[in-house]
Design an enzyme around this catalytic site. Structure first.
Site, PDB file in Angstrom:
ATOM      1  N   GLU A  70       0.839  -1.197   0.000  1.00  0.00           N
ATOM      2  CA  GLU A  70       0.000   0.000   0.000  1.00  0.00           C
ATOM      3  C   GLU A  70       0.876   1.250   0.000  1.00  0.00           C
ATOM      4  O   GLU A  70       1.325   1.699   1.068  1.00  0.00           O
ATOM      5  CB  GLU A  70      -0.873   0.023   1.252  1.00  0.00           C
ATOM      6  CG  GLU A  70      -1.809  -1.147   1.377  1.00  0.00           C
ATOM      7  CD  GLU A  70      -3.014  -0.792   2.232  1.00  0.00           C
ATOM      8  OE1 GLU A  70      -4.118  -0.868   1.723  1.00  0.00           O
ATOM      9  OE2 GLU A  70      -2.832  -0.402   3.397  1.00  0.00           O
ATOM     10  N   GLY A  97      -6.342   6.632   0.538  1.00  0.00           N
ATOM     11  CA  GLY A  97      -7.359   7.639   0.855  1.00  0.00           C
ATOM     12  C   GLY A  97      -7.184   8.946   0.110  1.00  0.00           C
ATOM     13  O   GLY A  97      -7.798   9.950   0.459  1.00  0.00           O
TER      14      GLY A  97
HETATM   15  C1  PEP Z   1      -6.388   1.238   3.272  1.00  0.00           C
HETATM   16  O1  PEP Z   1      -6.678   1.920   4.232  1.00  0.00           O
HETATM   17  O2  PEP Z   1      -5.846   0.136   3.444  1.00  0.00           O
HETATM   18  C2  PEP Z   1      -6.737   1.723   1.935  1.00  0.00           C
HETATM   19  C3  PEP Z   1      -6.218   1.130   0.909  1.00  0.00           C
HETATM   20  O3  PEP Z   1      -7.566   2.815   1.875  1.00  0.00           O
HETATM   21  P1  PEP Z   1      -8.191   3.476   0.536  1.00  0.00           P
HETATM   22  O4  PEP Z   1      -8.705   2.339  -0.323  1.00  0.00           O
HETATM   23  O5  PEP Z   1      -9.303   4.348   1.034  1.00  0.00           O
HETATM   24  O6  PEP Z   1      -7.105   4.220  -0.140  1.00  0.00           O
END
Ligand code: PEP
Length: 248
Positions: A167, A173
């Site tokens: 990520e 977000g």
């Molecule tokens: C997360 O919090 O793991 C995430 C990927 O959030 P978002 O999809 O909102 O970017």
């Protein structure tokens, strides 16, 4: 080797227990899939009603965090045996929000991963670089280090069952999704690292997710990359669109 896809929703600090049950009633029919494992990572106070609400479906309930001790004087924390007793099967470990706002270190992530395996929970181990690190060209070095530490002392049988979520922090977000090439490159690098630390067979078994602003529009391109086995989804996991992401 073909790996089963896994799409997990990270609800973060959203939904009261009553609202969680209502949302599960809306989402359950739309996320039904024979091909994809589906996990709802709900706030800890909603775990027990969520486990009851998914009964009779294939949806698994996950936690968003846990502590690395079995029990004791750790006010406000929740342990692995508590999660298991409540019917949880997955736990997110080392989410970037935990690292940033609650000072979780790589060492703590490792301790939590070991504890999760000790109790038979599947950890969803998060890693990912900041925008500055990407601009400095150190993304892969940084992610390799995070995963190397997270997996210290983890056996090959255990790591085969792990889920790793790549990520990029700049994509969480923010509505800025990594390109499929960027996501695939890092997920492939994580798989190479696992083959170096363990072997090819172990690397081929580990499921690696992409997370960061995944939507119904971007899911298919991302999840069909060779080293991407699904996603960890924040914002979009709270909407009926999550069904489209699961059934990309
Ligand atoms: C997360 O919090 O793991 C995430 C990927 O959030 P978002 O999809 O909102 O970017």
């Amino acid at each position: 080797m073909s790996r089963r896809k896994i799409v997990a929703g990270n609800w973060k600090m959203n939904m009261t227990p009553a609202k969680a049950v209502e949302l599960i009633a809306v989402l359950s029919p739309v996320v039904a899939s024979d091909d994809v494992d589906v996990v709802f990572c709900v706030p800890s106070i909603s775990i027990i009603p969520a486990v009851a609400a998914v009964k009779g479906t294939k949806i698994a309930i996950g936690a968003q965090n846990m502590y690395m001790a079995d029990s004791g004087a750790f006010t406000g924390e929740i342990s692995a045996p508590m999660l298991v007793d409540a019917g949880v099967s997955y736990v997110i470990i080392g989410h970037s929000e935990r690292r940033e706002y609650f000072a979780e270190s790589d060492v703590m992530v490792n301790q939590k991963v070991l504890k999760a395996f000790e109790y038979g929970l599947t950890p969803i181990i998060c890693c990912g670089e900041t925008l500055t690190q990407r601009e400095q060209g150190i993304t892969i070095d940084f992610v390799r280090q995070q995963i190397k530490i997270a997996l210290l002392g983890v056996s090959s049988e255990q790591v085969k069952k792990a889920v790793i979520a790549y990520e990029p922090i700049w994509a969480i977000g923010t509505g800025k999704v990594a390109t499929t090439e960027q996501a695939q490159e890092v997920c492939a690098a994580i798989r190479v690292l696992i083959s170096e630390l363990y072997d090819e067979a172990v690397a081929a078994a580990v499921r690696i997710q992409y997370g960061g602003s995944v939507t119904a529009e971007t899911a298919a391109d991302l999840f069909t990359q060779v080293d991407i086995d699904g996603g960890l989804v924040g914002g979009a996991s709270l909407k009926p669109d999550f069904g489209k992401i699961v059934n990309y």
